[in-house]
Design a protein around this motif. Structure first.
Motif, mmCIF file in Angstrom:
data_model
loop_
_atom_site.group_PDB
_atom_site.id
_atom_site.type_symbol
_atom_site.label_atom_id
_atom_site.label_comp_id
_atom_site.label_asym_id
_atom_site.label_seq_id
_atom_site.Cartn_x
_atom_site.Cartn_y
_atom_site.Cartn_z
ATOM 1 N N VAL A 53 0.806 -1.220 0.000
ATOM 2 C CA VAL A 53 0.000 0.000 0.000
ATOM 3 C C VAL A 53 0.840 1.272 0.000
ATOM 4 O O VAL A 53 0.398 2.303 -0.487
ATOM 5 C CB VAL A 53 -1.003 0.026 1.177
ATOM 6 N N ILE A 54 2.041 1.207 0.544
ATOM 7 C CA ILE A 54 2.958 2.346 0.540
ATOM 8 C C ILE A 54 4.357 1.811 0.299
ATOM 9 O O ILE A 54 4.747 0.776 0.839
ATOM 10 C CB ILE A 54 2.958 3.098 1.892
ATOM 11 N N LYS A 55 5.132 2.539 -0.489
ATOM 12 C CA LYS A 55 6.541 2.221 -0.710
ATOM 13 C C LYS A 55 7.335 3.441 -0.272
ATOM 14 O O LYS A 55 7.039 4.566 -0.677
ATOM 15 C CB LYS A 55 6.786 1.914 -2.196
ATOM 16 N N PHE A 56 8.327 3.227 0.606
ATOM 17 C CA PHE A 56 9.197 4.313 1.050
ATOM 18 C C PHE A 56 10.525 4.194 0.337
ATOM 19 O O PHE A 56 11.135 3.119 0.313
ATOM 20 C CB PHE A 56 9.426 4.256 2.560
ATOM 21 N N ASP A 57 10.975 5.293 -0.258
ATOM 22 C CA ASP A 57 12.276 5.331 -0.919
ATOM 23 C C ASP A 57 13.280 5.798 0.123
ATOM 24 O O ASP A 57 13.359 6.981 0.427
ATOM 25 C CB ASP A 57 12.237 6.272 -2.116
ATOM 26 N N ASN A 58 14.022 4.854 0.698
ATOM 27 C CA ASN A 58 14.996 5.185 1.735
ATOM 28 C C ASN A 58 16.406 5.339 1.185
ATOM 29 O O ASN A 58 17.365 5.434 1.938
ATOM 30 C CB ASN A 58 14.959 4.118 2.837
ATOM 31 N N SER A 59 16.540 5.383 -0.137
ATOM 32 C CA SER A 59 17.866 5.504 -0.743
ATOM 33 C C SER A 59 18.356 6.942 -0.764
ATOM 34 O O SER A 59 19.502 7.196 -1.062
ATOM 35 C CB SER A 59 17.838 4.968 -2.176
ATOM 36 N N GLU A 141 8.444 -0.542 2.971
ATOM 37 C CA GLU A 141 7.096 -0.672 2.454
ATOM 38 C C GLU A 141 6.133 -1.041 3.569
ATOM 39 O O GLU A 141 6.535 -1.524 4.626
ATOM 40 C CB GLU A 141 7.030 -1.730 1.348
ATOM 41 N N VAL A 142 4.859 -0.792 3.288
ATOM 42 C CA VAL A 142 3.777 -1.239 4.157
ATOM 43 C C VAL A 142 2.955 -2.217 3.340
ATOM 44 O O VAL A 142 2.457 -1.874 2.266
ATOM 45 C CB VAL A 142 2.892 -0.062 4.636
ATOM 46 N N MET A 143 2.862 -3.439 3.850
ATOM 47 C CA MET A 143 2.083 -4.487 3.204
ATOM 48 C C MET A 143 0.890 -4.807 4.090
ATOM 49 O O MET A 143 0.974 -4.685 5.312
ATOM 50 C CB MET A 143 2.922 -5.753 3.011
ATOM 51 N N MET A 144 -0.230 -5.247 3.475
ATOM 52 C CA MET A 144 -1.406 -5.631 4.245
ATOM 53 C C MET A 144 -2.040 -6.875 3.647
ATOM 54 O O MET A 144 -1.958 -7.113 2.444
ATOM 55 C CB MET A 144 -2.436 -4.504 4.252
ATOM 56 N N ARG A 145 -2.692 -7.638 4.522
ATOM 57 C CA ARG A 145 -3.465 -8.803 4.106
ATOM 58 C C ARG A 145 -4.682 -8.902 5.014
ATOM 59 O O ARG A 145 -4.568 -8.820 6.232
ATOM 60 C CB ARG A 145 -2.639 -10.084 4.204
ATOM 61 N N ALA A 146 -5.854 -9.070 4.412
ATOM 62 C CA ALA A 146 -7.099 -9.196 5.179
ATOM 63 C C ALA A 146 -7.253 -10.630 5.667
ATOM 64 O O ALA A 146 -6.639 -11.556 5.140
ATOM 65 C CB ALA A 146 -8.291 -8.795 4.320
ATOM 66 N N ASP A 147 -8.124 -10.812 6.654
ATOM 67 C CA ASP A 147 -8.334 -12.112 7.280
ATOM 68 C C ASP A 147 -9.073 -13.075 6.349
ATOM 69 O O ASP A 147 -8.461 -13.914 5.702
ATOM 70 C CB ASP A 147 -9.089 -11.916 8.596
#
Length: 160
Positions: A53-59, A141-147
């Motif tokens: 859902v979100i990608k952070f560019d930490n480079s 990154e932020v990953m998600m998965r529903a039940d």
């Protein structure tokens, strides 16, 4: 630059006695300065697989695109599970160190992050020694998965 302001309100009545806490609209509200941009979206989170859902560019590169934010500009993130019966697993993941921090977000609840840095432990942890093996990581990154069914989730990110 803008200031993001948010408060906390709690109230429960037990045995006729109300216990409450409310910062909304007071000097006790939380303020985060330096907000120049927001990313806000409602997404359907699948239960059949993980969704980024979100990608952070930490480079350190200044590249930003839809759903991708420069990690050093991060200020605040709120995730709300809009579903009435299914939980969502929210995972902050560090691809450099291959570590993750998973949180269970129950139906109707929100979670707030004021940093994308997190602490985790390696797989050799024994009860009572969690802090001895702490590893510091930064989410890429932020990953998600529903039940058990697709869940509607609101995401709000404030960044510089």
């Amino acid at each position: 630059m803008a200031t993001l302001t948010f408060g906390i309100k709690e109230s429960v009545t037990i045995g006729g006695t109300t216990h409450s806490f409310d910062t909304t609209g007071t000097s006790d509200d939380f303020e985060i300065t330096g907000i120049n941009h927001v990313f806000q979206q409602t997404l359907g989170i699948l239960h059949t697989g993980a969704t980024q859902v979100i990608k952070f560019d930490n480079s350190g590169s200044p590249v930003e695109s839809a759903g991708q934010i420069k990690g050093t500009d991060f200020k605040y993130m709120r995730i709300t599970n809009n579903d009435s019966s299914n939980f969502v697993i929210v995972s902050l993941q560090d691809s450099t160190l291959n570590y993750a921090k998973n949180e269970k977000l129950l139906p109707g609840q929100s979670m707030i992050f004021k940093t994308i840095n997190f602490e985790t432990t390696d797989s050799s942890v024994t009860l009572g020694t969690q802090f001895a093996n702490t590893i510091r990581a930064t989410a890429d990154e932020v990953m998600m998965r529903a039940d058990t069914a697709t869940c509607s989730v609101d995401i709000f990110v404030g960044y510089a």
